[in-house]
Design an enzyme around this catalytic site. Structure first.
Site, short mmCIF file in Angstrom:
data_model
loop_
_atom_site.label_atom_id
_atom_site.label_comp_id
_atom_site.label_asym_id
_atom_site.label_seq_id
_atom_site.Cartn_x
_atom_site.Cartn_y
_atom_site.Cartn_z
CD GLU A 1 -4.75 8.87 10.80
OE1 GLU A 1 -3.98 7.89 10.84
OE2 GLU A 1 -5.03 9.47 9.75
CE LYS B 1 -3.12 2.75 2.87
NZ LYS B 1 -3.83 2.90 4.15
#
Length: 445
Positions: free
Chosen positions: A254, A201
């Site tokens: 986050e 990723k």
């Protein structure tokens, strides 16, 4: 003011706090001397601060250790009188995304690899009341002088007039760093690397520069973000005190990591969809996100890696169930993660271990970071990097500086990124980036 590096030299930190009041945190921030600091997060005190009693900076690969050592040296011998834990001396700041800076003369020229500030004047708003704190280090750090300045600061802040109507601005031009066709090519190249086994990723980002018709009011933008995103971490970092100073600000969902004693809290936030126009459409999009294989795969990579990164420090690591977290403009997959430390670990050790999470970097980390360097036509600077605070006990709270912008007078540069995995579609990923610009873009407009 820097920190003495001779271990035999006392830093002479003196800190005093007293209960106080301000008409509003927005007005207090507007009245603070530069450079200003703002921090708030879920279940945390809100801090508005200004000036610099002491600053710690570092660059390079050892910046986390260097900053930790200097902060410990500063705080360990302080003469501190505070009525509540939240008003005790804390240093606020953050780190650059990459270890080595590549933008020494550009957009991020005023932001080193790491910088933390002990504010000179601080307002701390807690559920137990509001406190005014004055910190001093060095020659002027005597209890008598600090107590005198504290009373002056308390009276000055209490007399601050409520800020007037919020000043609006309009965007008059926009410039993208990444054209759409270049984006398609970059995503396709990343997918090829993933299919070849070089990557699992990678998170690719874009930058959007806008010009405004009036200077940006940072207090107004942060106040508006608080109304729209009350459950996010809001932050402001100003590295210099000049009139044309840059301001890094944002409202990020986050959390990187929080540490209080032996308890560590973090989470995996990865996988995104939009919001619906009706409650029914909202629920349908959330259900689709939960069932989507691409987003579930991306999310699980992040959650698995965070658990692995915490394991060396913890006697136990626990992950909750995956669920959907709804924000004003987007919905994310979210898994809460908690850990119990098996020894006394400083929060900055945890920050170093966790940054960058696969939610903003990729896997394997080194190859993903190299891909980001090679692909993105701009320097990330402090975008997607840790921002937060540290105290004398090694406790602290750090968020990931996404949904953010670097503003200066009538210009602002916004940043947003998306995770690329094997079945990523360039056009869908482009659309997701545009969604992630909206928290800041909406406030600027």
């Amino acid at each position: 003011m820097g920190i003495p590096r001779n271990d035999e030299t006392e830093t002479g930190l003196v800190s005093r706090s007293v209960r106080g009041s301000v008409p509003s945190l927005r007005a207090a921030l507007d009245a603070m001397p530069a450079p200003r600091t703002f921090w708030t997060g879920p279940d945390e005190a809100t801090v508005v601060a200004g000036g610099v009693a002491a600053a710690v900076t570092a660059d390079g690969r050892d910046r986390f250790t260097s900053v930790r050592d200097d902060i410990d040296r500063l705080l360990r011998s302080g003469d501190v009188h505070a009525g509540t834990e939240a008003a005790c001396p804390r240093l606020f700041g953050g780190f650059a995304f990459h270890d080595e800076a590549s933008d020494n003369n550009g957009t991020w020229a005023d932001f080193p690899g790491a910088r933390f500030v002990l504010p000179r004047v601080q307002v701390t708003d807690t559920d137990r009341g509001t406190w005014v704190t004055v910190n001093a280090v060095g020659a002027d750090a005597t209890p008598e002088a600090v107590e005198r300045r504290l009373e002056e600061a308390r009276e000055r802040l209490a007399a601050v007039e409520e800020a007037g109507p919020r000043r609006g601005s309009h965007i008059v031009s926009r410039t993208r760093t990444t054209p759409r066709e270049t984006w398609r090519e970059s995503v396709a190249a990343a997918v090829d690397r993933i299919e070849d086994g070089d990557l699992r990723k990678v998170v690719l980002a874009q930058a959007l520069a806008v010009t405004l018709d009036d200077p940006l009011s940072v207090p107004d933008v942060l106040a508006d973000l608080g109304e729209t995103y009350p459950d996010c971490y809001r932050f402001l970092v100003e590295p210099t005190a000049g009139l044309d100073r840059p301001s890094l600000l944002g409202a990020t969902p986050e959390r990187l990591v929080s540490r209080h004693g032996r308890t560590v809290t973090t989470g995996a936030l990865a996988g995104t969809t939009g919001r619906g126009d009706t409650p029914t459409e909202d629920d349908w999009l959330a259900a689709e996100l939960l069932d989507d294989e691409k987003n579930a795969h991306e999310h699980d990579l992040v959650a698995e890696t965070i658990r692995e990164q915490l394991s060396p420090f913890a006697s136990s690591v626990t992950a909750g169930g995956r669920r959907v977290r709804r924000l004003e403009t987007v919905q994310h997959l979210f898994t809460p993660i908690t850990a119990t430390l098996d020894h006394d670990t400083h929060v900055l050790e945890l920050v170093e271990a966790l940054h960058p999470t696969p939610a903003v970097g990729g896997l394997p980390p080194e190859r993903a970071l190299a891909t980001i360097r090679e692909t993105e036509p701009f320097d990330r600077g402090w975008y997607a990097a840790p921002v937060g605070w540290v105290d004398a006990a090694g406790n602290g709270s750090f968020a990931v500086a996404i949904r953010s912008a670097l503003a200066r007078e009538t210009t602002a540069t916004l940043f947003a990124g998306v995770g690329i995995v094997a079945d990523s579609d360039p056009d869908r990923e482009w659309d997701e980036v545009q969604l992630k610009y909206r928290p800041i873009l909406d406030e600027l407009e």
